[in-house]
Design a protein around this motif. Structure first.
Motif, PDB file in Angstrom:
ATOM      1  N   GLY A   1      10.568  -3.891  -2.145  1.00  0.00           N
ATOM      2  CA  GLY A   1      10.154  -2.776  -2.322  1.00  0.00           C
ATOM      3  C   GLY A   1       8.429  -2.845  -3.099  1.00  0.00           C
ATOM      4  N   ALA A   2       7.761  -1.991  -2.844  1.00  0.00           N
ATOM      5  CA  ALA A   2       6.413  -1.931  -3.652  1.00  0.00           C
ATOM      6  C   ALA A   2       5.798  -0.724  -3.827  1.00  0.00           C
ATOM      7  CB  ALA A   2       5.414  -3.004  -2.896  1.00  0.00           C
ATOM      8  N   PHE A   3       5.184  -0.397  -4.870  1.00  0.00           N
ATOM      9  CA  PHE A   3       4.341   0.754  -5.192  1.00  0.00           C
ATOM     10  C   PHE A   3       3.042   0.218  -5.770  1.00  0.00           C
ATOM     11  CE2 PHE A   3       5.353   5.396  -6.206  1.00  0.00           C
ATOM     12  CZ  PHE A   3       3.848   5.713  -5.837  1.00  0.00           C
ATOM     13  N   LEU A   4       2.130   0.233  -4.605  1.00  0.00           N
ATOM     14  CA  LEU A   4       0.781  -0.446  -4.987  1.00  0.00           C
ATOM     15  C   LEU A   4      -0.197   0.650  -5.511  1.00  0.00           C
ATOM     16  CD1 LEU A   4       0.220  -2.731  -1.735  1.00  0.00           C
ATOM     17  CD2 LEU A   4       1.519  -3.193  -3.944  1.00  0.00           C
ATOM     18  N   ALA A   5      -1.294   0.206  -6.383  1.00  0.00           N
ATOM     19  CA  ALA A   5      -2.353   1.158  -6.833  1.00  0.00           C
ATOM     20  C   ALA A   5      -3.099   1.402  -5.462  1.00  0.00           C
ATOM     21  CB  ALA A   5      -3.374   0.639  -7.747  1.00  0.00           C
ATOM     22  N   THR A   6      -3.452   0.674  -4.458  1.00  0.00           N
ATOM     23  CA  THR A   6      -4.068   0.983  -3.240  1.00  0.00           C
ATOM     24  C   THR A   6      -3.126   0.290  -2.099  1.00  0.00           C
ATOM     25  OG1 THR A   6      -5.737  -0.655  -3.409  1.00  0.00           O
ATOM     26  CG2 THR A   6      -6.127   1.627  -4.163  1.00  0.00           C
ATOM     27  N   GLY A   7      -3.052   1.014  -0.850  1.00  0.00           N
ATOM     28  CA  GLY A   7      -2.410   0.313   0.049  1.00  0.00           C
ATOM     29  C   GLY A   7      -3.400  -0.798   0.622  1.00  0.00           C
ATOM     30  N   PRO A   8      -2.974  -1.393   1.991  1.00  0.00           N
ATOM     31  CA  PRO A   8      -1.729  -1.002   2.646  1.00  0.00           C
ATOM     32  C   PRO A   8      -0.545  -1.939   1.961  1.00  0.00           C
ATOM     33  CG  PRO A   8      -3.044  -2.589   3.847  1.00  0.00           C
ATOM     34  CD  PRO A   8      -3.894  -2.175   2.567  1.00  0.00           C
ATOM     35  N   VAL A   9       0.663  -1.368   2.004  1.00  0.00           N
ATOM     36  CA  VAL A   9       1.889  -2.135   1.615  1.00  0.00           C
ATOM     37  C   VAL A   9       2.297  -2.973   2.391  1.00  0.00           C
ATOM     38  CG1 VAL A   9       3.559  -0.315   1.971  1.00  0.00           C
ATOM     39  CG2 VAL A   9       3.745  -1.577  -0.119  1.00  0.00           C
ATOM     40  N   THR A  10       2.280  -2.593   3.801  1.00  0.00           N
ATOM     41  CA  THR A  10       3.021  -3.472   4.994  1.00  0.00           C
ATOM     42  C   THR A  10       3.005  -4.756   4.746  1.00  0.00           C
ATOM     43  OG1 THR A  10       2.510  -1.469   6.305  1.00  0.00           O
ATOM     44  CG2 THR A  10       3.523  -3.164   7.383  1.00  0.00           C
ATOM     45  N   PRO A  11       1.780  -5.479   4.768  1.00  0.00           N
ATOM     46  CA  PRO A  11       1.932  -6.733   4.614  1.00  0.00           C
ATOM     47  C   PRO A  11       2.529  -7.311   3.491  1.00  0.00           C
ATOM     48  CG  PRO A  11      -0.507  -5.898   4.582  1.00  0.00           C
ATOM     49  CD  PRO A  11       0.353  -4.972   4.674  1.00  0.00           C
ATOM     50  N   VAL A  12       2.369  -6.683   2.205  1.00  0.00           N
ATOM     51  CA  VAL A  12       3.170  -6.935   0.929  1.00  0.00           C
ATOM     52  C   VAL A  12       4.762  -7.177   1.397  1.00  0.00           C
ATOM     53  CG1 VAL A  12       3.597  -6.482  -1.277  1.00  0.00           C
ATOM     54  CG2 VAL A  12       1.445  -6.155  -0.530  1.00  0.00           C
ATOM     55  N   LEU A  13       5.224  -6.088   2.023  1.00  0.00           N
ATOM     56  CA  LEU A  13       6.485  -6.022   2.248  1.00  0.00           C
ATOM     57  C   LEU A  13       7.050  -7.065   3.180  1.00  0.00           C
ATOM     58  CD1 LEU A  13       6.912  -2.029   2.455  1.00  0.00           C
ATOM     59  CD2 LEU A  13       7.632  -3.600   0.719  1.00  0.00           C
ATOM     60  N   LEU A  14       6.190  -7.237   4.095  1.00  0.00           N
ATOM     61  CA  LEU A  14       6.772  -8.356   5.131  1.00  0.00           C
ATOM     62  C   LEU A  14       6.422  -9.752   4.559  1.00  0.00           C
ATOM     63  CD1 LEU A  14       4.491  -7.033   8.503  1.00  0.00           C
ATOM     64  CD2 LEU A  14       7.235  -7.195   8.062  1.00  0.00           C
ATOM     65  N   ASP A  15       5.588 -10.080   3.765  1.00  0.00           N
ATOM     66  CA  ASP A  15       5.644 -11.359   3.022  1.00  0.00           C
ATOM     67  C   ASP A  15       6.757 -11.566   2.191  1.00  0.00           C
ATOM     68  OD1 ASP A  15       3.212 -11.925   4.020  1.00  0.00           O
ATOM     69  OD2 ASP A  15       1.909 -11.620   2.400  1.00  0.00           O
ATOM     70  N   GLY A  16       7.248 -10.547   1.647  1.00  0.00           N
ATOM     71  CA  GLY A  16       8.496 -10.430   0.788  1.00  0.00           C
ATOM     72  C   GLY A  16       9.716 -10.569   1.634  1.00  0.00           C
ATOM     73  N   LEU A  17       9.563 -10.122   2.614  1.00  0.00           N
ATOM     74  CA  LEU A  17      10.885 -10.206   3.591  1.00  0.00           C
ATOM     75  C   LEU A  17      11.143 -11.560   4.149  1.00  0.00           C
ATOM     76  CD1 LEU A  17      11.239  -6.758   5.792  1.00  0.00           C
ATOM     77  CD2 LEU A  17      12.757  -7.525   3.985  1.00  0.00           C
ATOM     78  N   ARG A  18       9.915 -12.123   4.404  1.00  0.00           N
ATOM     79  CA  ARG A  18       9.880 -13.454   5.139  1.00  0.00           C
ATOM     80  C   ARG A  18      10.670 -14.375   4.130  1.00  0.00           C
ATOM     81  NH1 ARG A  18       4.736 -11.938   7.121  1.00  0.00           N
ATOM     82  NH2 ARG A  18       5.108 -11.412   9.429  1.00  0.00           N
ATOM     83  N   VAL A  19      10.114 -14.531   2.717  1.00  0.00           N
ATOM     84  CA  VAL A  19      10.770 -15.023   1.757  1.00  0.00           C
ATOM     85  C   VAL A  19      12.344 -14.866   1.479  1.00  0.00           C
ATOM     86  CG1 VAL A  19      10.538 -15.666  -0.658  1.00  0.00           C
ATOM     87  CG2 VAL A  19       8.484 -15.112   0.378  1.00  0.00           C
TER      88      VAL A  19
END
Ligand code: G6P
Length: 620
Positions: free
Chosen positions: A6-24
């Motif tokens: 999960g992520a709550f960013l100061a500015t988006g987009p959050v999608t690549p951050v979530l996908l990178d996390g899921l890959r790990v």
């Protein structure tokens, strides 16, 4: 088992951050993957998910135009699933929503009373879309949220109704406001915060790309994430401070680099892992082990009358070897049990029992439950574990951390040999503390442990690996495999069989060599490959006799080890450098890992993500 991000960013987009996390985190389960994103346009939460690997989710995302400004996407959650309730499918994939679109939830764990809760919700008119237990949580929270308005309050109000265990994250978007809340009881959940945003994940591996200072939630905690940080409340609703843990490795170490598979990379890391795990703990005198920094000084190891080893899977095999070491080097009676069995026993632990729990992840549900039972019955808890800050480490009185670094391949390799090295150190310390092990004998074991690093290296040369590849090619059509060993190398046989079956799906069995004549000998024919592990030492002659019994019945024998006579008595052999008997499992394991790897590779198997398995089994 199931990965949550999960992520709550100061500015988006959050999608690549979530996908990178899921890959790990994909090693935790790969039955399906999905995301939920706060949708700036529709004022709700958008869920995109797909059965199968994250690559399928990538395709689905490519096909799904997000008709809202990607820069608005600052908050989201993601999940990679290892199915428990309901088969792998799009509908059973997480995240799950409620009746409306304002929230979505991801869950790792099992809600044991979900059928009652589901029936209650259905009788109130709720329609369920999936077969999962997790969807119940989304509906319960959605209904509670209508009354509470605040997501933390809504989550808190339903937790008391749940039986079972969970790590969960809920994303709510309503009235132009995003709320991201997580809770934990059982499976792990960690948080970190940076100037760019705040992150949550089931495993620190998915957080180290953002920060090496992470905070684990305690059981019963609820956390709220915002772009500028997080707050935590304990099980009684009081604001809670949780100490941050510094993660020793960086995100590059958790990467594949030039290697074709994590398993191969991790096999080759073993000489360095041995050095990291052992060398700094060998006392300057060379005849003792110094654990002073690890809550193992003082009296934790004093007056140990008995040791009860508890673990699962590969870690259990390390535990079986640890039992030989502790009895052999320290003279302390030692029992071993599967954590899944021990946790339901009525154990009769004598005063002075040390419960020794071994786990790579420190989050295996059965091992944690068994450890708690042992403590309840008066044992002192010491763990050998690879993840600092994990539940097992935090609950233990003493800890020997294995410095294996992140292990991503589902089939454990470097964590296993690091567990063996740690068991040697612990056995020596126990032996010295009660003087059942002489200074001279301790010094001999520890100096040989130093030399073992280069001996391990000799098993990873190009020529040696080529021989193993050749052997793998000529055995891949065999009907079955038997691995035989005796004494301290009996668990090596079990581990050799486990490695082969878990990644190549070939049938393999490990057996005590002396016990073979009481049953498995009936299986012997030319289609059965029999790997005999035989290290030079007091039992070598006995194992040789067992090997001859197989040869006399037409079995195809491969000798692995350092016993010269066995090596010359077989047409196929993998010679291993000679070492002390106590240390021989560390060397003998390596060719068996490589053999399993190459058989699986030749058979085209998905080596790092074998079917049906998960690396960290956080459910019972
Ligand atoms: C799973 C993994 C095994 C591992 C076992 C125990 O079954 O697939 O590789 O040995 O769990 O895990 P732990 O983290 O407790 O060592």
């Amino acid at each position: 088992m199931c990965g949550i991000v999960g992520a709550f960013l100061a500015t988006g987009p959050v999608t690549p951050v979530l996908l990178d996390g899921l890959r790990v985190l994909e090693y935790r389960g790969y039955d399906s993957a999905g995301l939920a994103l706060a949708d700036g346009t529709s004022q709700g939460v958008r869920v995109i998910k797909s059965e199968g690997r994250i690559a399928n989710l990538d395709n689905r995302l490519a096909e799904t135009p997000l008709d809202f400004d990607a820069e608005d996407l600052c908050a989201g959650i993601g999940h990679t699933r290892w199915a428990t309730h309901g088969p792998p499918s799009d509908v059973n994939a997480h995240p799950h929503g409620g009746t409306g679109t304002r929230l979505a939830l991801v869950h790792n764990g099992i809600i044991e009373n979900y059928t009652e809760l589901k029936a209650e919700l259905q009788s109130a008119g709720v329609t369920f879309r999936s077969d999962t237990d997790s969807e119940v949580l989304a509906h319960l929270i959605e209904r509670a949220l209508e009354e509470a308005g605040d997501l933390v309050e809504a989550v808190r109000s339903i937790l008391g109704r749940l039986e079972g265990y969970y790590a969960l994250a809920v994303l709510d978007r309503h009235g132009g406001r995003n709320q991201l809340v997580c809770a934990r009881s059982g499976p792990p959940l960690a948080l970190c915060s940076t100037p760019g945003g705040t992150y949550l994940a089931s495993d620190i591996l998915a957080l180290v790309a953002h920060s090496n200072r992470v905070v684990f939630l305690d059981d019963g905690d609820i956390g709220r994430l915002q772009a500028n940080g997080f707050e935590i409340w304990d099980k009684d609703g009081r604001p809670a401070e949780r100490l941050a843990t510094t993660v020793e490795f960086n995100s590059a170490e958790a990467g594949l680099g030039h290697w074709p598979h994590f398993m191969l990379k991790e096999i080759f890391e073993q000489p360095d892992v041995l050095a990291r795990t052992a060398f700094g703990r060998i006392a300057a005198s060379g005849d003792d082990v110094d654990f002073e920094d690890e809550r193992l000084g003082g009296d934790t190891l004093a007056d140990v009358q008995r040791v009860q080893v508890i673990a699962c899977g590969t870690a259990l095999h390390a535990g079986q070897i640890a039992a030989y070491l502790i009895e052999g080097l320290a003279g302390i009676p030692t029992d071993v049990d599967f954590a899944s069995e021990f946790r339901y026993r009525s154990p009769c632990l004598v005063p002075g029992t040390l419960a020794l729990c071994i786990s790579q992840s420190g989050e295996t549900a059965d091992t944690l439950a068994a450890a708690r039972l042992a403590v309840k019955h008066g044992a002192r808890l010491v763990s050998i574990c690879n993840v600092d800050g994990s539940s097992q480490v935090r609950e233990s009185e003493g800890v020997v951390l294995t410095h294996a670094g992140p292990e991503i391949g589902v089939a454990s390799t470097k964590a296993f040999t690091a567990q063996l090295v740690s068991a040697v150190l612990l056995a020596v310390r126990l032996g010295r503390s009660r003087e059942s092990l002489s200074r001279e004998d301790a010094a001999e074991v520890l100096s040989e442990l130093r030399i073992l690093r280069s001996k391990m290296g000799s098993l990873l040369t190009k020529e040696y690996v080529e021989d193993i590849k050749h052997l793998a090619r000529s055995h891949m059509e065999q009907t079955g495999f038997l691995f035989l060993g005796r004494g301290v190398n009996f668990p090596v046989a079990l581990e050799g069989a486990l490695k082969l079956k878990e990644i190549s799906y070939m049938h393999a069995e490990g057996y005590a060599a002396g016990e073979m004549k009481h049953g498995p000998i009936a299986l012997i024919d030319s289609g059965m490959s029999v790997f005999v592990i035989n290290a030079a030492g007091p039992l070598a002659g006995k194992v040789r006799a067992n090997m001859e019994q197989v040869q006399a019945r037409g079995g195809r024998v491969v000798c692995v080890g350092s016993d010269p006579e066995s090596l010359t008595a077989t047409e196929e052999a993998l010679a291993v450098p000679e070492t002390l008997e106590w240390l021989s499992p560390i060397l003998n394991t390596i060719p068996l890992q490589l053999f399993a790897y190459h058989v699986a590779r030749l058979r085209g198997c998905d080596i790092d993500k074998p079917r049906n398995l998960a690396k960290s089994v956080t459910v019972e």
